[in-house]
Design a protein around this motif. Structure first.
Motif, PDB file in Angstrom:
ATOM      1  N   GLU A  94      62.932  44.618  40.609  1.00  0.00           N
ATOM      2  CA  GLU A  94      61.300  44.068  41.104  1.00  0.00           C
ATOM      3  C   GLU A  94      60.990  42.809  41.998  1.00  0.00           C
ATOM      4  O   GLU A  94      61.800  42.522  43.261  1.00  0.00           O
ATOM      5  CB  GLU A  94      60.780  43.216  39.779  1.00  0.00           C
ATOM      6  N   ILE A  95      59.760  43.233  42.202  1.00  0.00           N
ATOM      7  CA  ILE A  95      59.267  42.351  43.739  1.00  0.00           C
ATOM      8  C   ILE A  95      58.836  40.959  42.739  1.00  0.00           C
ATOM      9  O   ILE A  95      58.085  40.653  41.663  1.00  0.00           O
ATOM     10  CB  ILE A  95      58.370  43.033  44.093  1.00  0.00           C
ATOM     11  N   ARG A  96      58.864  40.232  42.619  1.00  0.00           N
ATOM     12  CA  ARG A  96      58.604  38.403  42.311  1.00  0.00           C
ATOM     13  C   ARG A  96      57.430  37.730  42.880  1.00  0.00           C
ATOM     14  O   ARG A  96      57.254  37.078  42.934  1.00  0.00           O
ATOM     15  CB  ARG A  96      60.294  37.750  41.835  1.00  0.00           C
ATOM     16  N   GLU A  97      57.846  37.862  44.381  1.00  0.00           N
ATOM     17  CA  GLU A  97      56.713  36.853  45.244  1.00  0.00           C
ATOM     18  C   GLU A  97      56.993  37.650  46.409  1.00  0.00           C
ATOM     19  O   GLU A  97      57.715  38.724  46.307  1.00  0.00           O
ATOM     20  CB  GLU A  97      57.318  35.948  45.556  1.00  0.00           C
ATOM     21  N   GLY A  98      55.177  37.956  46.982  1.00  0.00           N
ATOM     22  CA  GLY A  98      55.405  38.752  48.232  1.00  0.00           C
ATOM     23  C   GLY A  98      54.488  39.951  48.431  1.00  0.00           C
ATOM     24  O   GLY A  98      54.217  40.703  47.709  1.00  0.00           O
ATOM     25  N   ASP A  99      54.290  40.056  49.734  1.00  0.00           N
ATOM     26  CA  ASP A  99      53.894  41.301  50.083  1.00  0.00           C
ATOM     27  C   ASP A  99      54.618  42.833  50.459  1.00  0.00           C
ATOM     28  O   ASP A  99      55.538  43.050  51.150  1.00  0.00           O
ATOM     29  CB  ASP A  99      52.749  41.317  51.135  1.00  0.00           C
ATOM     30  N   ILE A 100      55.637  42.733  49.304  1.00  0.00           N
ATOM     31  CA  ILE A 100      56.585  43.598  48.797  1.00  0.00           C
ATOM     32  C   ILE A 100      56.368  45.154  47.999  1.00  0.00           C
ATOM     33  O   ILE A 100      56.106  44.788  47.688  1.00  0.00           O
ATOM     34  CB  ILE A 100      57.971  43.345  48.599  1.00  0.00           C
ATOM     35  N   SER A 101      56.269  46.526  49.077  1.00  0.00           N
ATOM     36  CA  SER A 101      56.709  47.328  48.351  1.00  0.00           C
ATOM     37  C   SER A 101      58.225  48.565  47.289  1.00  0.00           C
ATOM     38  O   SER A 101      58.838  48.444  49.053  1.00  0.00           O
ATOM     39  CB  SER A 101      55.515  48.798  49.273  1.00  0.00           C
ATOM     40  N   ILE A 102      58.636  48.429  46.650  1.00  0.00           N
ATOM     41  CA  ILE A 102      59.353  49.681  45.991  1.00  0.00           C
ATOM     42  C   ILE A 102      58.990  51.002  46.118  1.00  0.00           C
ATOM     43  O   ILE A 102      58.077  51.828  46.078  1.00  0.00           O
ATOM     44  CB  ILE A 102      59.898  48.983  44.679  1.00  0.00           C
ATOM     45  N   LEU A 103      60.070  51.166  47.478  1.00  0.00           N
ATOM     46  CA  LEU A 103      60.132  52.738  48.090  1.00  0.00           C
ATOM     47  C   LEU A 103      60.747  54.321  47.286  1.00  0.00           C
ATOM     48  O   LEU A 103      59.889  54.853  47.142  1.00  0.00           O
ATOM     49  CB  LEU A 103      60.032  52.904  49.342  1.00  0.00           C
ATOM     50  N   ALA A 104      61.827  53.137  46.506  1.00  0.00           N
ATOM     51  CA  ALA A 104      62.492  53.927  45.865  1.00  0.00           C
ATOM     52  C   ALA A 104      63.663  53.057  45.560  1.00  0.00           C
ATOM     53  O   ALA A 104      64.544  52.115  45.808  1.00  0.00           O
ATOM     54  CB  ALA A 104      63.463  55.412  47.095  1.00  0.00           C
ATOM     55  N   GLY A 105      64.531  53.452  44.226  1.00  0.00           N
ATOM     56  CA  GLY A 105      65.615  53.799  43.906  1.00  0.00           C
ATOM     57  C   GLY A 105      64.734  52.445  42.499  1.00  0.00           C
ATOM     58  O   GLY A 105      65.651  51.235  41.893  1.00  0.00           O
ATOM     59  N   HIS A 106      63.483  52.853  41.680  1.00  0.00           N
ATOM     60  CA  HIS A 106      63.604  51.670  39.879  1.00  0.00           C
ATOM     61  C   HIS A 106      64.611  51.018  39.720  1.00  0.00           C
ATOM     62  O   HIS A 106      64.895  50.190  39.111  1.00  0.00           O
ATOM     63  CB  HIS A 106      62.309  51.917  40.464  1.00  0.00           C
ATOM     64  N   ASN A 107      65.691  51.651  39.444  1.00  0.00           N
ATOM     65  CA  ASN A 107      66.019  51.990  38.325  1.00  0.00           C
ATOM     66  C   ASN A 107      67.768  52.441  39.576  1.00  0.00           C
ATOM     67  O   ASN A 107      68.369  52.581  38.002  1.00  0.00           O
ATOM     68  CB  ASN A 107      66.012  52.727  37.444  1.00  0.00           C
ATOM     69  N   ALA A 108      68.405  52.081  40.523  1.00  0.00           N
ATOM     70  CA  ALA A 108      69.135  52.592  41.210  1.00  0.00           C
ATOM     71  C   ALA A 108      69.867  51.185  41.455  1.00  0.00           C
ATOM     72  O   ALA A 108      69.119  50.578  41.370  1.00  0.00           O
ATOM     73  CB  ALA A 108      68.937  53.791  42.012  1.00  0.00           C
ATOM     74  N   PRO A 109      71.116  51.421  41.301  1.00  0.00           N
ATOM     75  CA  PRO A 109      71.629  50.222  42.495  1.00  0.00           C
ATOM     76  C   PRO A 109      71.630  49.765  43.521  1.00  0.00           C
ATOM     77  O   PRO A 109      72.176  48.798  43.982  1.00  0.00           O
ATOM     78  CB  PRO A 109      72.890  50.763  42.028  1.00  0.00           C
ATOM     79  N   THR A 120      55.192  37.196  54.410  1.00  0.00           N
ATOM     80  CA  THR A 120      56.017  35.602  55.308  1.00  0.00           C
ATOM     81  C   THR A 120      56.869  35.247  54.915  1.00  0.00           C
ATOM     82  O   THR A 120      58.129  35.100  55.910  1.00  0.00           O
ATOM     83  CB  THR A 120      54.756  34.659  55.163  1.00  0.00           C
ATOM     84  N   THR A 121      56.785  35.749  53.247  1.00  0.00           N
ATOM     85  CA  THR A 121      57.620  35.373  52.395  1.00  0.00           C
ATOM     86  C   THR A 121      58.355  36.189  50.970  1.00  0.00           C
ATOM     87  O   THR A 121      57.120  35.798  50.832  1.00  0.00           O
ATOM     88  CB  THR A 121      58.109  33.562  52.216  1.00  0.00           C
ATOM     89  N   GLY A 122      59.236  36.032  50.852  1.00  0.00           N
ATOM     90  CA  GLY A 122      58.634  36.978  49.136  1.00  0.00           C
ATOM     91  C   GLY A 122      60.371  36.787  48.203  1.00  0.00           C
ATOM     92  O   GLY A 122      61.260  36.152  48.774  1.00  0.00           O
ATOM     93  N   CYS A 143      66.939  37.436  45.759  1.00  0.00           N
ATOM     94  CA  CYS A 143      67.283  37.392  47.147  1.00  0.00           C
ATOM     95  C   CYS A 143      65.987  37.407  48.008  1.00  0.00           C
ATOM     96  O   CYS A 143      65.020  37.636  47.908  1.00  0.00           O
ATOM     97  CB  CYS A 143      67.527  38.562  47.905  1.00  0.00           C
ATOM     98  N   ILE A 144      65.899  35.501  48.463  1.00  0.00           N
ATOM     99  CA  ILE A 144      64.785  34.863  48.727  1.00  0.00           C
ATOM    100  C   ILE A 144      64.305  35.616  50.235  1.00  0.00           C
ATOM    101  O   ILE A 144      65.476  35.650  50.869  1.00  0.00           O
ATOM    102  CB  ILE A 144      64.942  34.145  48.957  1.00  0.00           C
ATOM    103  N   VAL A 145      63.551  36.055  50.356  1.00  0.00           N
ATOM    104  CA  VAL A 145      63.217  37.499  51.965  1.00  0.00           C
ATOM    105  C   VAL A 145      62.197  35.675  52.950  1.00  0.00           C
ATOM    106  O   VAL A 145      60.586  35.888  52.005  1.00  0.00           O
ATOM    107  CB  VAL A 145      63.077  38.361  52.354  1.00  0.00           C
ATOM    108  N   GLN A 146      62.725  35.915  53.911  1.00  0.00           N
ATOM    109  CA  GLN A 146      61.133  35.125  54.524  1.00  0.00           C
ATOM    110  C   GLN A 146      61.653  35.728  56.096  1.00  0.00           C
ATOM    111  O   GLN A 146      62.120  36.167  56.696  1.00  0.00           O
ATOM    112  CB  GLN A 146      61.231  33.723  54.972  1.00  0.00           C
ATOM    113  N   MET A 147      60.869  35.595  57.173  1.00  0.00           N
ATOM    114  CA  MET A 147      60.721  35.853  58.229  1.00  0.00           C
ATOM    115  C   MET A 147      61.252  34.852  59.363  1.00  0.00           C
ATOM    116  O   MET A 147      61.781  33.445  58.531  1.00  0.00           O
ATOM    117  CB  MET A 147      59.186  35.997  58.714  1.00  0.00           C
ATOM    118  N   PRO A 148      61.767  35.493  60.173  1.00  0.00           N
ATOM    119  CA  PRO A 148      63.206  35.120  61.188  1.00  0.00           C
ATOM    120  C   PRO A 148      61.956  33.956  61.901  1.00  0.00           C
ATOM    121  O   PRO A 148      60.791  34.078  62.234  1.00  0.00           O
ATOM    122  CB  PRO A 148      63.476  35.458  62.179  1.00  0.00           C
TER     123      PRO A 148
END
Length: 149
Positions: A94-109, A120-122, A143-148
């Protein structure tokens, strides 16, 4: 009545303390063996969330972890991997925050995501479960992801 409860209370406390020492001793022995067998040197970049330490720290419990990059720019594509220390892993990304899209693997490892133009962050998260001693136990991580910088 109180006189009858005192021996029961003393017995219960004695048993609990005796068991706790045994369990702590067994856990400590297992942890010592695990730490002595592991090489904790790492060449992993600091912008990557790694999972190796979670399995040592929670050796006797349910542990799960997401590994993957902690930095991304708009337009980047990245993969994240979910691990759990029990059999028959099942997961839901799941994407809990941010402008992020799942392309593949919704139910995969492993899931592949793309960071959108306004990223900017997500937070990339996964709710998973595994079977231990006949029971399915749930464990989630993120995993919290942000711009470098």
């Amino acid at each position: 009545m109180v006189a009858k409860l005192i021996p029961i209370g003393v017995f219960t406390i004695t048993m609990a303390l005796g068991c706790a020492e045994t369990v702590d001793s067994d856990i400590q022995t297992d942890l010592n063996e695990a730490f002595s067998a592991e090489d904790f040197s790492s060449n992993v970049d600091s912008a990557f969330q790694d999972c190796d330490s979670v399995y040592i720290a929670t050796y006797h419990g349910t542990a799960c972890c997401i590994s993957g990059p902690t930095e991304a720019r708009p337009g980047d594509i990245a993969t994240y991997h979910y691990q759990i220390n029990h059999n028959d892993p099942q997961m839901a990304w799941e994407i809990r925050e941010g402008d992020i899209s799942i392309l593949a693997g919704h139910n995969a490892p492993t899931v592949t995501v793309q960071f959108g133009p306004s990223f900017t962050t997500g937070i990339v998260g996964c709710v998973g479960s595994g079977v231990k001693e006949g029971f399915r136990l749930e464990c989630s991580d993120r995993c919290i992801v942000q711009m470098p910088l």
